[in-house]
Structures are given as C-alpha cells and as structure tokens.
Write a protein that holds these residues in place. Structure first.
Motif, PDB file in Angstrom:
ATOM      1  N   UNK A  94     -25.373  11.885 -31.441  1.00 15.00           N
ATOM      2  CA  UNK A  94     -23.927  11.319 -31.605  1.00 15.00           C
ATOM      3  C   UNK A  94     -23.791   9.844 -30.947  1.00 15.00           C
ATOM      4  N   UNK A  95     -22.612   9.319 -31.132  1.00 14.98           N
ATOM      5  CA  UNK A  95     -22.654   7.959 -30.722  1.00 14.98           C
ATOM      6  C   UNK A  95     -22.647   7.883 -29.209  1.00 14.98           C
ATOM      7  N   UNK A  96     -22.246   8.776 -28.740  1.00 14.85           N
ATOM      8  CA  UNK A  96     -21.982   8.800 -26.999  1.00 14.85           C
ATOM      9  C   UNK A  96     -22.041  10.096 -26.721  1.00 14.85           C
ATOM     10  N   UNK A  97     -22.599  10.559 -25.600  1.00 18.36           N
ATOM     11  CA  UNK A  97     -22.904  12.073 -25.123  1.00 18.36           C
ATOM     12  C   UNK A  97     -22.652  12.271 -23.616  1.00 18.36           C
ATOM     13  N   UNK A  98     -21.759  12.892 -23.374  1.00 19.68           N
ATOM     14  CA  UNK A  98     -21.444  13.358 -21.945  1.00 19.68           C
ATOM     15  C   UNK A  98     -21.717  14.504 -21.565  1.00 19.68           C
ATOM     16  N   UNK A  99     -22.261  15.064 -20.299  1.00 18.09           N
ATOM     17  CA  UNK A  99     -22.645  16.129 -19.917  1.00 18.09           C
ATOM     18  C   UNK A  99     -21.707  16.683 -18.643  1.00 18.09           C
ATOM     19  N   UNK A 100     -21.508  18.025 -18.982  1.00 15.69           N
ATOM     20  CA  UNK A 100     -20.886  18.758 -17.707  1.00 15.69           C
ATOM     21  C   UNK A 100     -21.050  20.286 -17.808  1.00 15.69           C
ATOM     22  N   UNK A 101     -20.672  20.949 -16.799  1.00 15.35           N
ATOM     23  CA  UNK A 101     -21.114  22.404 -16.753  1.00 15.35           C
ATOM     24  C   UNK A 101     -20.265  23.135 -17.660  1.00 15.35           C
ATOM     25  N   UNK A 102     -20.743  24.411 -18.097  1.00 17.30           N
ATOM     26  CA  UNK A 102     -19.775  25.106 -18.915  1.00 17.30           C
ATOM     27  C   UNK A 102     -18.794  25.775 -17.934  1.00 17.30           C
ATOM     28  N   UNK A 103     -18.986  25.774 -16.542  1.00 20.11           N
ATOM     29  CA  UNK A 103     -18.016  26.343 -15.842  1.00 20.11           C
ATOM     30  C   UNK A 103     -16.866  25.227 -15.594  1.00 20.11           C
ATOM     31  N   UNK A 104     -17.043  24.084 -15.777  1.00 16.01           N
ATOM     32  CA  UNK A 104     -15.894  23.078 -15.739  1.00 16.01           C
ATOM     33  C   UNK A 104     -15.066  23.196 -16.967  1.00 16.01           C
TER      34      UNK A 104
END
Length: 290
Positions: A94-104
C-alpha cells in the motif's frame, strides 16, 4: 487526496477488506483467511494482501491499483504485536499503512460517534466502552490469558470436557459425543490437534456448546454458564449509572445475547454497522488529515 482507501477487518478466523473511494463509498469487498497479527504475523500479512487484491479485482480495477491505496488495518492481536508489527506490515504494497486493533474498528462500527458499551464475541473477545468521548477497554489479551467468552477458549474448554467424558470422569452427553465423533473417537487425535491448533481452529467447536445446551446437556450448560458469567463481568466493569446501550459484535454475539442477565438483555442495541464499516470511517478520518 488521490487514489483509494483499503479498510481491513482482520480477525482470528477471517480477514475482510473494503475498497472505498476517498468520500467513503465502498466500491467492493474481498475476503481471505485469518489475520491475527500476534499469533501468526506471516499468515496475517498474506491474508491482508489476498483480501485487498480480491476487493480490487471485484471492483474491476487492475492489480497495480493496490500501490495507490492507503490502508487502515484493524487487526486482532494489534496491541500484543505492536512492537514488531511495523516492520512486518511495512512490506505490504500500500502507499501508506496505519494499524489499529480490531476492537477499535468494531467500536466505531457498532456505536458510531456515540456512547455505549460494546462486546466483541468471536474467535476471541474484547470489551470497550465510550463515555463522554473517552474510550476504555478490558480484555482482548488473547487466548492464553484472556478472551473471556471467546470462541477459541470455549471450544478448547469443550474439547477438554469431551476428553474427561471419554475417561469416565464426566458423564457423556450430546456435546462430548459430537466432539469425540469429530475425531473418530480417538483421544490421541484430539491431543495432536490441540498441540498445533490456532485460535480459529478451537473456535469452530464453540457453536456446538450452544447446540448442546439447547439439547439439555448439563455439561455444556456448565461451560456456557461460566462463559456467560465472564462476559457479564467484563460488561459490568465498563458500565456506568446512566445504563448505556450495549452492542454485541462477532459471530457468537447472537448466541450469547439470549443468555445474558435480564438487566443487560434489555439494554441490547443493534450495532449501527459492522467492524468493516468502522474501519472505513476510521480510514476516512485518519487519511483525510494527510
């Protein structure tokens, strides 16, 4: 902002991706295997790529479109794997990737911007609340130390109970007979399975517990009583005096809903959307700032 958005809901059993325009319109969806970044990061990366490419193909776009997509990944195990996930996810196209939790992302999908309590009851479990804009969470620490009410834990406990019935320690009932039959009544096969099983593997046995309870199996009822008590305890810990709405998410949510205490059942509210909807909304907010 140019290009497209990819929003990902990666859980212990499946990974779903939505391809969205920059105004939030979902153009297509894709699906792949498990994407728990803590228990199997290599599988998670493969599933993310596969689901994203499936969505792009479903939209009728060329494969190279993936390089022009900013991706918001809401993944199971994100909190546990945060120190090591960045390097692994950096290899995604991807051109940019951000990670968070599945709960969020599930919280965003269930409640939108409003207040309330949400319980994820799928392969794993997590419990979140938003009150006056502040988010609190409990649980969500994985199969070995948490996942109260999660399918993997319930399925694993059901297999343990089946072995005890096989040994004559507990009485046989519909649950033990069903689970033993799944392994040709060979306890060694159950032990071998458990030695390498992932959470999703255990989780596929969880619905049998609910079926056995409906059939009047006291052993299954005992397992479910324990699980419901744990789920109720986690929800109660997040509760406050105004008696907020409660939204249940995940594949086991409709099965648990009928077994919760009456005071919680009367406050159950249908989720506004699912976790993938929440991932799209979060992606819009995050990438609109860039």
């Amino acid at each position: 902002m140019g290009g497209y958005l990819i929003a990902v809901d990666g859980g212990g059993s499946t990974c779903r991706a939505a391809l969205a325009a920059r105004d939030g319109r979902i153009l297509a969806r894709g699906r792949a295997g498990p994407a728990n970044i803590a228990t199997d990061p290599v599988q998670a990366r493969a599933s993310i790529g596969e689901a994203a490419r499936a969505a792009i193909a479903d939209a009728g776009l060329p494969p190279e479109t993936i390089r022009d997509c900013a991706a918001l990944l809401g993944l199971a195990g994100a909190r546990q794997a945060a120190p090591t996930a960045a390097a692994l996810l950096g290899d995604l196209p991807f051109s940019r990737t951000e990670l968070t939790g599945d709960a969020e992302i599930a919280l965003e999908g269930a409640l939108g911007p409003g207040d309330g309590i949400m319980a994820i009851l799928g392969t794993g479990s997590a419990f979140l609340a938003r009150h006056g804009g502040e988010i609190r969470s409990v649980g969500g620490w994985g199969l070995h130390l948490a996942d109260q009410g999660g399918g993997a834990r319930l399925g694993r406990d059901a297999l343990r109970a089946a072995l005890l019935a096989r040994d004559g320690v507990r009485p046989h009932g519909p649950l033990s007979r069903t689970l033993l039959a799944a392994f040709d009544d060979d306890p060694a096969r159950i032990v071998t399975f458990a030695g390498t099983a992932r959470p999703a593997d255990f989780g596929r046995f969880a619905p049998h517990v609910f079926d056995a309870v409906a059939a009047g199996d006291p052993e299954a009822a005992g397992l479910l009583t324990t699980a419901v008590a744990e789920v109720s305890q986690m929800i109660a810990h997040l509760d406050w005096a105004d008696r907020p709405r409660i939204a249940l998410m995940g594949g086991l949510a409709p099965l648990y809903a009928r077994h919760l205490p009456a005071g919680m059942r009367e406050r159950l509210s249908d989720p506004l959307g699912d976790a993938l909807d929440g991932a799209v909304r979060l992606a819009l907010r995050i990438f609109a700032r860039t």
